[in-house]
Design a protein around this motif. Structure first.
Motif, PDB file in Angstrom:
ATOM      1  N   GLU A 258       0.752  -5.217  23.612  1.00  0.00           N
ATOM      2  CA  GLU A 258       0.191  -6.392  23.173  1.00  0.00           C
ATOM      3  C   GLU A 258      -1.023  -5.979  22.615  1.00  0.00           C
ATOM      4  N   CYS A 259      -0.888  -4.938  21.324  1.00  0.00           N
ATOM      5  CA  CYS A 259      -2.065  -4.708  20.779  1.00  0.00           C
ATOM      6  C   CYS A 259      -2.777  -5.510  19.888  1.00  0.00           C
ATOM      7  N   ARG A 260      -4.187  -5.418  20.367  1.00  0.00           N
ATOM      8  CA  ARG A 260      -5.072  -6.100  19.438  1.00  0.00           C
ATOM      9  C   ARG A 260      -5.651  -5.993  18.409  1.00  0.00           C
ATOM     10  N   VAL A 261      -5.303  -4.522  18.130  1.00  0.00           N
ATOM     11  CA  VAL A 261      -5.988  -4.018  16.928  1.00  0.00           C
ATOM     12  C   VAL A 261      -4.850  -4.317  15.683  1.00  0.00           C
ATOM     13  N   LYS A 262      -3.435  -4.537  15.893  1.00  0.00           N
ATOM     14  CA  LYS A 262      -2.585  -4.883  14.901  1.00  0.00           C
ATOM     15  C   LYS A 262      -3.171  -6.012  14.101  1.00  0.00           C
ATOM     16  N   GLY A 263      -3.283  -5.811  12.650  1.00  0.00           N
ATOM     17  CA  GLY A 263      -3.896  -6.840  11.834  1.00  0.00           C
ATOM     18  C   GLY A 263      -5.452  -6.989  11.845  1.00  0.00           C
ATOM     19  N   ASN A 264      -6.132  -5.951  12.665  1.00  0.00           N
ATOM     20  CA  ASN A 264      -7.427  -5.725  12.788  1.00  0.00           C
ATOM     21  C   ASN A 264      -8.036  -4.328  12.532  1.00  0.00           C
ATOM     22  N   ASN A 265      -7.336  -3.795  11.542  1.00  0.00           N
ATOM     23  CA  ASN A 265      -7.750  -2.521  11.222  1.00  0.00           C
ATOM     24  C   ASN A 265      -8.990  -2.026  10.551  1.00  0.00           C
ATOM     25  N   THR A 266      -9.940  -1.197  10.696  1.00  0.00           N
ATOM     26  CA  THR A 266     -10.829  -1.043  10.139  1.00  0.00           C
ATOM     27  C   THR A 266     -10.901   0.201   9.228  1.00  0.00           C
ATOM     28  N   ALA A 267      -9.757   0.763   9.240  1.00  0.00           N
ATOM     29  CA  ALA A 267      -9.644   2.295   8.492  1.00  0.00           C
ATOM     30  C   ALA A 267      -9.686   1.667   7.018  1.00  0.00           C
ATOM     31  N   ASP A 268      -9.919   2.982   5.947  1.00  0.00           N
ATOM     32  CA  ASP A 268     -10.119   2.905   4.603  1.00  0.00           C
ATOM     33  C   ASP A 268      -8.619   2.989   4.178  1.00  0.00           C
ATOM     34  N   ILE A 269      -7.662   3.779   5.033  1.00  0.00           N
ATOM     35  CA  ILE A 269      -6.517   4.072   4.686  1.00  0.00           C
ATOM     36  C   ILE A 269      -5.486   4.010   5.842  1.00  0.00           C
ATOM     37  N   THR A 270      -4.369   3.527   5.789  1.00  0.00           N
ATOM     38  CA  THR A 270      -3.276   3.627   6.774  1.00  0.00           C
ATOM     39  C   THR A 270      -2.270   4.173   6.317  1.00  0.00           C
ATOM     40  N   MET A 271      -1.802   5.068   6.982  1.00  0.00           N
ATOM     41  CA  MET A 271      -0.750   6.134   6.632  1.00  0.00           C
ATOM     42  C   MET A 271       0.310   5.811   7.600  1.00  0.00           C
ATOM     43  N   GLY A 272       1.601   6.518   7.284  1.00  0.00           N
ATOM     44  CA  GLY A 272       2.786   6.283   8.106  1.00  0.00           C
ATOM     45  C   GLY A 272       3.868   6.845   7.494  1.00  0.00           C
ATOM     46  N   ASP A 273       5.077   6.786   8.151  1.00  0.00           N
ATOM     47  CA  ASP A 273       6.395   7.101   7.889  1.00  0.00           C
ATOM     48  C   ASP A 273       6.829   5.896   6.572  1.00  0.00           C
ATOM     49  N   PHE A 274       7.356   6.250   5.450  1.00  0.00           N
ATOM     50  CA  PHE A 274       7.872   5.067   4.838  1.00  0.00           C
ATOM     51  C   PHE A 274       9.426   4.906   5.183  1.00  0.00           C
ATOM     52  N   GLY A 289      11.203  13.177   3.581  1.00  0.00           N
ATOM     53  CA  GLY A 289      10.158  12.371   4.265  1.00  0.00           C
ATOM     54  C   GLY A 289       9.041  11.774   2.985  1.00  0.00           C
ATOM     55  N   SER A 290       8.748  10.555   3.162  1.00  0.00           N
ATOM     56  CA  SER A 290       7.783   9.915   2.340  1.00  0.00           C
ATOM     57  C   SER A 290       6.567   9.363   2.857  1.00  0.00           C
ATOM     58  N   SER A 291       5.376   9.294   2.565  1.00  0.00           N
ATOM     59  CA  SER A 291       4.127   8.735   3.112  1.00  0.00           C
ATOM     60  C   SER A 291       4.131   7.190   2.654  1.00  0.00           C
ATOM     61  N   LEU A 292       3.978   6.439   3.745  1.00  0.00           N
ATOM     62  CA  LEU A 292       3.326   5.085   3.570  1.00  0.00           C
ATOM     63  C   LEU A 292       1.918   5.098   3.308  1.00  0.00           C
ATOM     64  N   VAL A 293       1.247   4.605   2.473  1.00  0.00           N
ATOM     65  CA  VAL A 293      -0.146   4.560   2.108  1.00  0.00           C
ATOM     66  C   VAL A 293      -0.562   3.159   1.926  1.00  0.00           C
ATOM     67  N   ILE A 294      -1.439   2.681   2.865  1.00  0.00           N
ATOM     68  CA  ILE A 294      -1.861   1.296   2.539  1.00  0.00           C
ATOM     69  C   ILE A 294      -3.579   1.500   2.384  1.00  0.00           C
ATOM     70  N   LEU A 295      -3.746   1.313   1.198  1.00  0.00           N
ATOM     71  CA  LEU A 295      -5.533   1.107   1.043  1.00  0.00           C
ATOM     72  C   LEU A 295      -6.226  -0.078   1.446  1.00  0.00           C
ATOM     73  N   ARG A 296      -7.113  -0.001   2.287  1.00  0.00           N
ATOM     74  CA  ARG A 296      -7.703  -1.219   2.825  1.00  0.00           C
ATOM     75  C   ARG A 296      -9.131  -1.213   2.413  1.00  0.00           C
ATOM     76  N   SER A 297      -9.618  -0.519   1.805  1.00  0.00           N
ATOM     77  CA  SER A 297     -11.074  -0.689   1.251  1.00  0.00           C
ATOM     78  C   SER A 297     -11.229   0.056  -0.155  1.00  0.00           C
ATOM     79  N   GLU A 298     -12.437  -0.355  -0.688  1.00  0.00           N
ATOM     80  CA  GLU A 298     -12.654   0.342  -2.311  1.00  0.00           C
ATOM     81  C   GLU A 298     -12.880   1.824  -1.922  1.00  0.00           C
ATOM     82  N   LYS A 299     -13.455   2.287  -0.810  1.00  0.00           N
ATOM     83  CA  LYS A 299     -13.643   3.640  -0.598  1.00  0.00           C
ATOM     84  C   LYS A 299     -12.132   4.284  -0.615  1.00  0.00           C
TER      85      LYS A 299
END
Length: 382
Positions: A258-274, A289-299
């Motif tokens: 029951e992770c309460r951080v799901k949808g509340n990330n403060t990272a600049d970038i989230t990475m994972g397996d695509f 293998g490919s990286s999933l890259v989610i950009l969450r900030s201007e930085k």
């Protein structure tokens, strides 16, 4: 004062212990092998700093700017990485700019994982690849702050709860801090890893381990054990008992269901397996293998612009990207026999645990049977 009424309320990041002005909070291991805060009430001044930094007690505005599939053009980097090598690419940039990288590596005896600091390319090697063991992130928070105060560029990588804990601990949004988190399946117990390692080492001494050895393919990765004087032993993820427990969600801490951080990330970038890359980014998909890259900030966007020439990439929509990557936004299911599993873990042998909870899929057994039959007939099977 931090109080844990239900263990699903704590991610074990250690931010509370790190921020306590009286140092009256200690992270202690419970009977399942997970870390939880223990308060010395005789020293506590009830300042509530521990509650203010808790990533599970505070909400954060999550943003998604852009999403990419990414493959490093450095094939050796990609081979050593769990997915497409994106973390190595940005870590190299930070080091080239005289910055410092905080990440997780294995101890020399392979007994546990902990945070290490990389300031050069040689130090970075220890941080490459996934480590599926709980780590006490909060121990490094003060060191991260010290480096930031000098003006040095810092790259911090960890689970979403660790990154959120660091952000709350720091208080300020340092311009020279880049935070990277991962699409997190969950945090496994150190206690299970220790039992598994003892089981494996009955026959050979392990001096290094790769949790995602993918030389024979990314989707069919193996656990790679480097043995003293015996070379490398590869065990398919479908046959390795530690990996079976992890992928079947038995070894995870209560908060992961029951992770309460799901949808509340403060990272600049989230990475994972695509996962699902063969459908969403077919032009990049080659089984390595490919990286999933989610950009969450201007930085985060600026960092991607600075490193994108080091890879092949394609922009995709967020819904398409997470279609096969549900841990990005959804907690994994809790096994019905989880309590029974941990009760057994403290009562019976590891061999009994394997026998009861680590059934090898029928498809894998069938493949083994076919290979054995072919070998008997002198035919090599792939």
């Amino acid at each position: 004062m931090v109080e844990i009424h239900d263990k699903k309320e704590c991610s074990g990041c250690g931010a509370c212990a790190a921020v306590c002005p009286k140092k009256c909070i200690e992270m202690l291991e419970d009977k399942e092998g997970f870390l939880y805060p223990k308060v010395n009430i005789n020293k506590c001044v009830k300042c509530d700093m521990c509650d203010k930094v808790c990533p599970f007690k505070n909400k954060y505005p999550t943003k998604v700017y852009k999403v990419y599939g990414f493959n490093s053009i450095d094939e050796m980097n990609r081979l050593r990485s769990s997915s497409g090598g994106f973390f190595s690419v940005i870590a190299r940039l930070i080091i080239a700019e005289k910055g410092i990288v905080f990440g997780v590596g294995m101890t020399a005896d392979c007994r546990e994982s902990c945070y290490y600091v990389a300031e050069d390319m040689d130090g970075l090697k220890k941080l490459i690849g996934s480590k599926y063991i709980q780590v006490e992130a909060g121990k490094m928070f003060e060191h991260v702050k010290e480096q930031l105060e000098t003006g040095r560029k810092v790259l911090y990588s960890g689970t979403p709860c660790a990154v959120n804990g660091l952000r709350r601990f720091l208080g300020n949004d340092y311009e020279n801090l880049i935070c990277v988190d991962v699409v997190c399946h969950g945090v496994p117990s150190k206690k299970i890893w220790m039992k598994h390692l003892e089981y494996v080492e009955k026959e050979k001494k392990i001096v290094n381990v790769s949790f995602r050895y993918k030389k024979d393919g990314w989707q069919n990765f193996s656990m790679g054990y480097i043995c003293q004087d015996q070379g490398k032993i590869l065990v398919s993820k479908d046959r390795d008992f530690y990996m079976i427990m992890f992928l079947n969600n038995y070894s995870l801490r209560p908060s992961c269901y029951e992770c309460r951080v799901k949808g509340n990330n403060t990272a600049d970038i989230t990475m994972g397996d695509f996962w699902g890359g063969e459908d969403v980014i077919p032009e990049l998909y080659d089984g390595k293998g490919s990286s999933l890259v989610i950009l969450r900030s201007e930085k985060g966007q600026k960092i991607f612009e600075a490193v994108k020439a080091a890879g092949k990439y394609k922009e995709v929509s967020y819904p398409d990207a997470v279609r096969h990557n549900t841990p990005e936004f959804k907690s994994v299911a809790k096994p019905k026999r989880r309590k029974e599993f941990y009760d057994d873990l403290n009562k019976v042998s590891y061999e009994k645990i394997i026998e009861k909870y680590c059934s090898i899929p029928f498809s894998v057994k069938l493949k083994d049977t076919i290979k054995s039959a072919l070998r008997k007939k002198g035919i090599s099977g792939g």
